[in-house]
Design a protein around this motif. Structure first.
Motif, short mmCIF file in Angstrom:
data_model
loop_
_atom_site.label_atom_id
_atom_site.label_comp_id
_atom_site.label_asym_id
_atom_site.label_seq_id
_atom_site.Cartn_x
_atom_site.Cartn_y
_atom_site.Cartn_z
N MET A 169 15.22 82.38 105.66
CA MET A 169 15.32 83.10 106.92
C MET A 169 13.94 83.52 107.38
O MET A 169 13.14 84.01 106.58
N MET A 208 3.53 91.04 114.24
CA MET A 208 4.52 89.98 113.98
C MET A 208 5.49 90.36 112.88
O MET A 208 6.69 90.07 112.96
N LYS A 232 -2.83 104.23 99.22
CA LYS A 232 -2.77 102.80 98.86
C LYS A 232 -4.10 102.30 98.32
O LYS A 232 -5.15 102.58 98.91
#
Ligand code: FAD
Ligand code: SF4
Length: 298
Positions: free
Chosen positions: A1, A81, A197
């Motif tokens: 997918m 995106m 992070k």
């Protein structure tokens, strides 16, 4: 997918996936969007871009740990995106796996794809590839549920049950199933949130260690808190014991360090990524301490 394709397409080019068909989800418009619910929670469509989440004022006010984690994903182009569904479903990563077919062939392949041994933990039968998504530890802290749909209907499961802890078969999703929505409960809204992070390049990189903290305080003491970690195990994890340890306490250096120790204890990084396991585990300890102190700062 295919959702945003930012992970799938490079992986297909490396022949990590060789599907006969690819189902492009991008035309399903009702899987996009951030929809506040009457009960005070929110539903986020799986095709909502990471950029939309990062820029959402509603999420920043109600669930700030999510917008902060989203803002650290990859780079602006990839966040435009990439989708939240793709981030949750992201494949696990390893230095021996995310390579071209020629490279992997030269090494004789491994358990995760086409082989039967692990170069990272030789002699074992488990794949230790690291889950390296940034938003899932934040979503775990927010007690997120996900909706999964197939031709048989839809079901909701806690996100914490989605990850198996196995590097090669890392998510509890059948090939005919689709993640359609992320549900954040009203009870998780209004917590302070911090995400820290570790990455090699600040401008664009997967996490090599990541820590999310949510905290609610009352009269200078912790009313509730949760800590999630990523990139140091085959699944993102909630740090068990952190909530109980913090409940009712005032935050000081010693308390933040004690939570850091708990987080480091469940981190099991191996040589799957660019930096050494020892350094990545130590940074989980350090980031947890810093994130706890930041979440408690006035
Ligand atoms: C250079 C580079 C740097 C990156 N840095 C980061 C980073 O710092 N942090 C980070 O978290 N990620 C990073 N990524 C990975 C990726 O860009 C993001 O995780 C992004 O959110 C993935 O979403 P996508 O929509 O593009 O997923 P896709 O690539 O479309 O899909 C990823 C996987 O999820 C499956 N999938 C997607 N949507 C669904 C769905 N709704 N239901 C079921 N399965 C689904 C796909 O089949 C595929 O297996 C990076 C990628 C690159 C190329
Ligand atoms: S952890 Fe081992 S089996 Fe998994 S991808 Fe890396 S080398 Fe392969």
């Amino acid at each position: 997918m295919l959702a945003g394709g930012t992970d799938l397409i490079p992986s297909m080019r490396q022949k990590l996936f060789e599907p006969q068909y690819v189902l492009d989800l991008r035309g399903i418009s009702n899987l996009r969007g951030i929809n506040p619910q009457a009960d005070g929670g929110v539903e986020i469509g799986a095709l909502t871009t990471i950029r939309t989440i990062e820029r959402s004022d509603f999420l920043r006010q109600r669930y700030p740990v999510l917008t902060e984690a989203a803002s650290t994903v990859a780079s602006p182009v990839l966040r435009n995106m990439g989708t939240i569904g793709g981030n949750i479903c992201l494949d696990t990563r390893c230095l021996w796996y995310n390579q071209s077919l020629t490279w992997r062939k030269g090494c004789g392949f491994c358990i995760k794809k086409d082989g039967d041994l692990c170069h990272v933990a030789p002699g074992g039968t488990k794949c230790w590839a690291a889950f390296s998504g940034d938003t899932p530890p934040a979503l775990l802290c927010l007690n997120a549920e996900i909706e999964i749909a197939s031709a048989d209907g839809t079901r909701c499961i806690p996100l914490v049950d989605f990850y198996t802890g196995l590097g090669d078969n890392y998510r509890a999703l059948q090939p005919h199933e689709l993640v359609t929505r992320i549900l954040l409960p009203a009870s998780s809204a209004g917590y302070r949130g911090v995400y820290r992070k570790l990455r090699v390049r600040g401008s664009i990189d997967y996490p090599l260690a990541g820590v999310a903290v949510v905290m609610k305080r009352s009269n200078g003491h912790v009313a509730d808190a949760r800590v999630g970690i990523t990139a140091v195990n085959p699944a993102p994890l909630l740090v068990k014991g952190a909530t109980a340890l913090l409940a009712g306490k005032a935050i000081d250096e010693a308390m933040a360090e004690a939570v850091g120790d708990l987080a480091a204890r469940i981190s099991k990084p191996l040589t799957t990524s660019a930096l050494t396991p020892e350094y990545r585990r130590e940074m989980i300890r350090v980031f947890t301490k810093r994130a706890i102190l930041a979440a408690a700062a006035n």
